[in-house]
Design a protein around this motif. Structure first.
Motif, PDB file in Angstrom:
ATOM      1  N   ASN A   1     -28.161  45.366  35.470  1.00  0.00           N
ATOM      2  CA  ASN A   1     -27.414  45.013  36.686  1.00  0.00           C
ATOM      3  C   ASN A   1     -28.024  45.773  37.933  1.00  0.00           C
ATOM      4  OD1 ASN A   1     -25.305  43.226  35.621  1.00  0.00           O
ATOM      5  ND2 ASN A   1     -24.425  45.138  34.732  1.00  0.00           N
TER       6      ASN A   1
ATOM      7  N   ARG B   1     -21.541  28.518  37.778  1.00  0.00           N
ATOM      8  CA  ARG B   1     -22.621  29.873  38.222  1.00  0.00           C
ATOM      9  C   ARG B   1     -23.803  29.132  38.598  1.00  0.00           C
ATOM     10  NH1 ARG B   1     -21.347  34.360  40.341  1.00  0.00           N
ATOM     11  NH2 ARG B   1     -22.195  36.425  39.350  1.00  0.00           N
TER      12      ARG B   1
ATOM     13  N   GLU C   1     -25.549  35.882  31.143  1.00  0.00           N
ATOM     14  CA  GLU C   1     -24.290  36.470  31.885  1.00  0.00           C
ATOM     15  C   GLU C   1     -23.408  35.346  32.076  1.00  0.00           C
ATOM     16  OE1 GLU C   1     -23.967  37.947  36.133  1.00  0.00           O
ATOM     17  OE2 GLU C   1     -24.769  39.579  34.623  1.00  0.00           O
TER      18      GLU C   1
ATOM     19  N   GLN D   1     -21.295  34.556  28.734  1.00  0.00           N
ATOM     20  CA  GLN D   1     -20.053  35.579  28.490  1.00  0.00           C
ATOM     21  C   GLN D   1     -19.231  35.524  29.617  1.00  0.00           C
ATOM     22  OE1 GLN D   1     -20.310  37.524  25.805  1.00  0.00           O
ATOM     23  NE2 GLN D   1     -21.897  36.087  25.102  1.00  0.00           N
ATOM     24  N   GLY D   2     -19.566  35.378  30.862  1.00  0.00           N
ATOM     25  CA  GLY D   2     -18.332  35.179  31.949  1.00  0.00           C
ATOM     26  C   GLY D   2     -17.394  34.222  31.738  1.00  0.00           C
TER      27      GLY D   2
END
Length: 163
Positions: free
Chosen positions: A8, A79, A106, A109-110
């Motif tokens: 990140n 996303r 990501e 997983q989100g």
């Protein structure tokens, strides 16, 4: 060369990311004017939390910017990759691929259902990378942009994250 480390972004990544943006800006992938030498990299709408960065040997060498395609609540299950850049010296070492894979993971997983992106039609290398990572062309807006004296298609790509 070792595999890139993806993490990140942090506020202290501002300067190296701004340098990458300045170094890599091109009409091959950018529809907006080049960033000014004093323009901030992080902004109110896309701070460190919207970015993953790639490091090689401890140096920041690339980023992927994530966001949403629209501000609508009805679209929050999607996303979007809103930018990707790799420093010239780090190209050809799997940095772009690692960033795309990290962005997809990501999003998965989100709990997002889809991940999308827009890429200029003449950016063949990026299109091949995205296709090799499971993105498919979902639409083309012909001659959507006029860049550097040429009309360029806007290619919409995406992939489902749930089955």
């Amino acid at each position: 060369m070792p595999a890139p480390h993806i993490r990140n972004a942090r506020s202290e990544d501002e300067q190296p990311l701004r340098r990458i943006d300045l170094e890599t800006w091109s009409h091959l992938h950018a529809v907006s004017p080049p960033p000014g030498p004093d323009d901030p990299f992080f902004r109110d709408t896309c701070g460190p939390e919207a970015h993953l960065v790639a490091e090689l040997d401890g140096a920041v060498v690339g980023y992927v910017r994530l966001g949403f395609p629209t501000p609508l609540a009805s679209n929050t299950h999607v996303r979007q990759i809103r930018g990707l850049a790799v420093a010239g010296a780090a190209r050809g070492h799997g940095v772009g691929r690692a960033l795309v894979r990290a962005a997809v993971e990501e999003a998965r997983q989100g709990g997002f259902r889809r991940i999308t992106l827009r890429v200029l039609g003449h950016n063949t290398a990026a299109r091949k990378l995205y296709e090799s990572e499971g993105f498919v062309v979902e639409g083309v807006q012909p001659e959507e942009f006029h860049l550097d004296g040429q009309y360029v298609d806007d290619v919409l790509m995406g992939q489902m994250l749930t089955t």
